[in-house]
Write a protein that holds these residues in place. Structure first.
Motif, mmCIF file in Angstrom:
data_model
loop_
_atom_site.group_PDB
_atom_site.id
_atom_site.type_symbol
_atom_site.label_atom_id
_atom_site.label_comp_id
_atom_site.label_asym_id
_atom_site.label_seq_id
_atom_site.Cartn_x
_atom_site.Cartn_y
_atom_site.Cartn_z
ATOM 1 N N HIS A 154 0.851 -1.188 0.000
ATOM 2 C CA HIS A 154 0.000 0.000 0.000
ATOM 3 C C HIS A 154 0.889 1.241 0.000
ATOM 4 C CE1 HIS A 154 -3.549 -2.454 0.657
ATOM 5 N NE2 HIS A 154 -2.905 -3.078 1.618
ATOM 6 N N ARG A 155 0.785 2.033 -1.070
ATOM 7 C CA ARG A 155 1.637 3.214 -1.235
ATOM 8 C C ARG A 155 0.770 4.412 -1.629
ATOM 9 N NH1 ARG A 155 6.959 1.150 -2.026
ATOM 10 N NH2 ARG A 155 7.613 3.307 -1.663
ATOM 11 N N VAL A 156 1.422 5.519 -1.979
ATOM 12 C CA VAL A 156 0.731 6.660 -2.582
ATOM 13 C C VAL A 156 1.212 6.777 -4.022
ATOM 14 C CG1 VAL A 156 0.378 7.888 -0.416
ATOM 15 C CG2 VAL A 156 2.474 8.291 -1.738
ATOM 16 N N PHE A 157 0.430 7.460 -4.865
ATOM 17 C CA PHE A 157 0.716 7.393 -6.300
ATOM 18 C C PHE A 157 2.081 7.957 -6.674
ATOM 19 C CE2 PHE A 157 0.550 8.352 -10.804
ATOM 20 C CZ PHE A 157 0.114 7.121 -11.279
ATOM 21 N N THR A 158 2.547 8.976 -5.960
ATOM 22 C CA THR A 158 3.860 9.539 -6.306
ATOM 23 C C THR A 158 4.983 8.511 -6.132
ATOM 24 O OG1 THR A 158 3.869 10.495 -4.072
ATOM 25 C CG2 THR A 158 3.312 11.972 -5.904
ATOM 26 N N ASP A 159 4.723 7.454 -5.377
ATOM 27 C CA ASP A 159 5.724 6.385 -5.220
ATOM 28 C C ASP A 159 5.913 5.559 -6.487
ATOM 29 O OD1 ASP A 159 6.059 7.110 -2.571
ATOM 30 O OD2 ASP A 159 4.686 5.582 -1.794
ATOM 31 N N ILE A 160 5.065 5.780 -7.488
ATOM 32 C CA ILE A 160 5.158 4.990 -8.728
ATOM 33 C C ILE A 160 6.553 5.119 -9.339
ATOM 34 C CG2 ILE A 160 4.319 6.828 -10.286
ATOM 35 C CD1 ILE A 160 3.441 3.076 -10.528
ATOM 36 N N ILE A 161 7.195 6.246 -9.088
ATOM 37 C CA ILE A 161 8.529 6.491 -9.637
ATOM 38 C C ILE A 161 9.523 5.425 -9.177
ATOM 39 C CG2 ILE A 161 9.359 7.997 -7.772
ATOM 40 C CD1 ILE A 161 9.718 8.974 -11.415
ATOM 41 N N GLU A 162 9.299 4.831 -7.989
ATOM 42 C CA GLU A 162 10.198 3.809 -7.464
ATOM 43 C C GLU A 162 10.117 2.500 -8.254
ATOM 44 O OE1 GLU A 162 9.703 3.175 -3.274
ATOM 45 O OE2 GLU A 162 9.388 5.324 -2.873
ATOM 46 N N TYR A 163 9.010 2.308 -8.962
ATOM 47 C CA TYR A 163 8.794 1.055 -9.692
ATOM 48 C C TYR A 163 9.147 1.178 -11.171
ATOM 49 C CZ TYR A 163 6.292 -0.113 -5.427
ATOM 50 O OH TYR A 163 5.960 -0.347 -4.104
ATOM 51 N N LEU A 164 9.541 2.370 -11.584
ATOM 52 C CA LEU A 164 9.950 2.603 -12.966
ATOM 53 C C LEU A 164 11.468 2.726 -13.000
ATOM 54 C CD1 LEU A 164 7.283 5.324 -13.899
ATOM 55 C CD2 LEU A 164 7.104 2.832 -14.136
ATOM 56 N N HIS A 165 12.106 2.100 -13.981
ATOM 57 C CA HIS A 165 13.563 2.036 -14.009
ATOM 58 C C HIS A 165 14.118 2.584 -15.327
ATOM 59 C CE1 HIS A 165 13.130 -0.401 -10.434
ATOM 60 N NE2 HIS A 165 12.298 -1.191 -11.090
ATOM 61 N N GLU A 166 15.345 3.024 -15.255
ATOM 62 C CA GLU A 166 16.018 3.523 -16.458
ATOM 63 C C GLU A 166 15.970 2.460 -17.555
ATOM 64 O OE1 GLU A 166 20.363 5.335 -17.842
ATOM 65 O OE2 GLU A 166 20.002 4.806 -15.736
ATOM 66 N N GLY A 167 15.577 2.881 -18.750
ATOM 67 C CA GLY A 167 15.459 1.947 -19.864
ATOM 68 C C GLY A 167 14.050 1.404 -20.068
ATOM 69 N N ASP A 168 13.151 1.654 -19.088
ATOM 70 C CA ASP A 168 11.745 1.263 -19.254
ATOM 71 C C ASP A 168 11.036 2.244 -20.180
ATOM 72 O OD1 ASP A 168 12.126 -0.835 -17.530
ATOM 73 O OD2 ASP A 168 11.111 0.107 -15.820
ATOM 74 N N CYS A 169 9.837 1.878 -20.593
ATOM 75 C CA CYS A 169 9.026 2.752 -21.433
ATOM 76 C C CYS A 169 7.616 2.835 -20.855
ATOM 77 C CB CYS A 169 8.971 2.227 -22.863
ATOM 78 S SG CYS A 169 7.998 3.268 -23.994
ATOM 79 N N LEU A 170 7.177 4.045 -20.581
ATOM 80 C CA LEU A 170 5.824 4.309 -20.085
ATOM 81 C C LEU A 170 4.950 4.681 -21.282
ATOM 82 C CD1 LEU A 170 4.475 4.535 -17.198
ATOM 83 C CD2 LEU A 170 4.782 7.013 -17.437
ATOM 84 N N VAL A 171 3.831 3.988 -21.458
ATOM 85 C CA VAL A 171 2.956 4.227 -22.608
ATOM 86 C C VAL A 171 1.690 4.950 -22.152
ATOM 87 C CG1 VAL A 171 1.715 3.198 -24.550
ATOM 88 C CG2 VAL A 171 3.828 2.134 -23.708
#
Length: 354
Positions: free
Chosen positions: A53-70
């Protein structure tokens, strides 16, 4: 295709009721939060079923260099029009669904019995009039509009944002039912998972080395139509227009080739890239109409992870999420979300399936 299995359920035995969950009405979010990115975030590990259980701004922790957000950059039009039948003065509500030609639209009309072929409907004391030309699939009406000036300007003046029927509060700021990156007009509903992103949060995503690919899918009738068939295989998805640019296709394909993850924001972005992908998993640039229906047993060709909202029981959207994370894991997560008083649906909290 019947040989596929999903959690012990044979594909031909997948039923609508398998995706039911009990939702207290008070958990349906009626208004957007003051800050877009301040919503809660339930994180579900699709392999283990572990929930955080997190807050939405924590989403940055689950995204990594080289990933692609669509992201789906469609823009919602003020598609709900309140009019009167010219002959009788009876009230009629028209929802614009899909532009067939310049001023010819496929629409959803309530009540339909007052909009037979040949009926003329007046909006805004005659600023806009529409003539019902035909009744098409599932009772939709083809309406030819007449007006002076520019249609989009007339619509902006007379139309209302087409909020889903479960939202009963009036929206004070119509931009809150629009993503901050909305660009191409054509949707009858917002790609609501994207409502959580702010320009500042997207900037932080890029600064982390995550690529952002923009695709377009104009959200249509499927958002409003419940699944009526008990057997999922009998359900027919209404077609929606999508477009993938060469730039977006190259970005997504390059991410996959380099071993990065493709994270779709919302079920519409997911349906877009899966529609544009060939069997080899490569996304092709182009545009067209898609009727793709994703449910357990589907093998994802492109998507790795998904950011989404909490969806209606027995909807095609919870079926798509279940295809990614497994029906039982998703229903367990939804049960916990209810217990933890998460806010549901369009203006509700978010979920990340990692």
């Amino acid at each position: 295709m019947w040989e596929h299995f999903s959690e012990g359920i044979r594909m031909k035995e997948l039923w609508k009721k398998d995706f039911y969950f009990d939702l207290p009405p008070e958990l349906i979010a009626q208004d957007p939060l003051k800050e877009r990115s301040s919503s809660r975030l339930l994180v579900l590990d699709k392999k283990t079923g572990v929930i955080e259980h997190r807050v939405f701004t924590d989403i940055i922790e689950y995204l990594h260099e080289g990933d692609c957000l669509v992201l789906n950059n469609t823009k919602v039009i003020p598609a709900r029009l309140m009019g009167v039948k010219a002959e009788t003065g009876a009230s009629i509500e028209v929802l614009l669904l899909k532009r067939r030609e310049k001023d010819l639209w496929e629409t959803l009309v309530k009540p339909g019995k007052k909009a037979r072929k040949g009926a003329v409907i007046s909006f805004g004391d005659g600023l806009l009039t529409g003539t019902v030309l035909d009744v098409v699939d599932e009772g939709n009406r083809l309406i030819q509009f007449q007006y002076e000036g520019i249609f989009e300007e007339v619509l902006d003046r007379l139309g209302e944002m087409p909020l889903p029927p479960y939202i009963t509060h009036k929206l004070s700021d119509k931009n809150r039912y629009q993503t901050v990156y909305a660009k191409y007009e054509g949707s009858a509903a917002a790609p609501t998972a994207g409502l959580h992103f702010t320009e500042d949060l997207l900037k932080k995503v890029e600064e982390k080395g995550v690529k952002i690919a923009y695709v377009t899918l104009h959200v249509g009738l499927g958002t409003f139509r419940p699944v009526k068939e008990e057997n999922l295989l009998n359900h027919h998805m209404h077609s929606e227009f999508y477009q993938v640019t060469q730039e977006a296709a190259d970005m997504i394909n390059g991410t996959k080739q380099a071993g990065g993850s493709v994270i779709c924001v919302g079920t519409t972005s997911c349906r877009t890239v899966e529609s544009a992908a060939k069997e080899d998993g490569k996304v092709r640039a182009g545009s067209g109409d898609t009727e793709i229906f994703i449910y357990p047993g589907y093998s994802f060709k492109v998507l790795d992870n998904l950011i989404t909202n909490f969806h209606l029981p027995e909807s095609t959207l919870i079926m798509l999420v279940s295809a990614l994370a497994g029906r039982e894991k998703v229903l367990d997560a939804y049960k916990e979300a209810v217990q933890e008083q998460y806010r549901f649906f369009s203006f509700g909290d978010a979920m990340f399936i990692k």
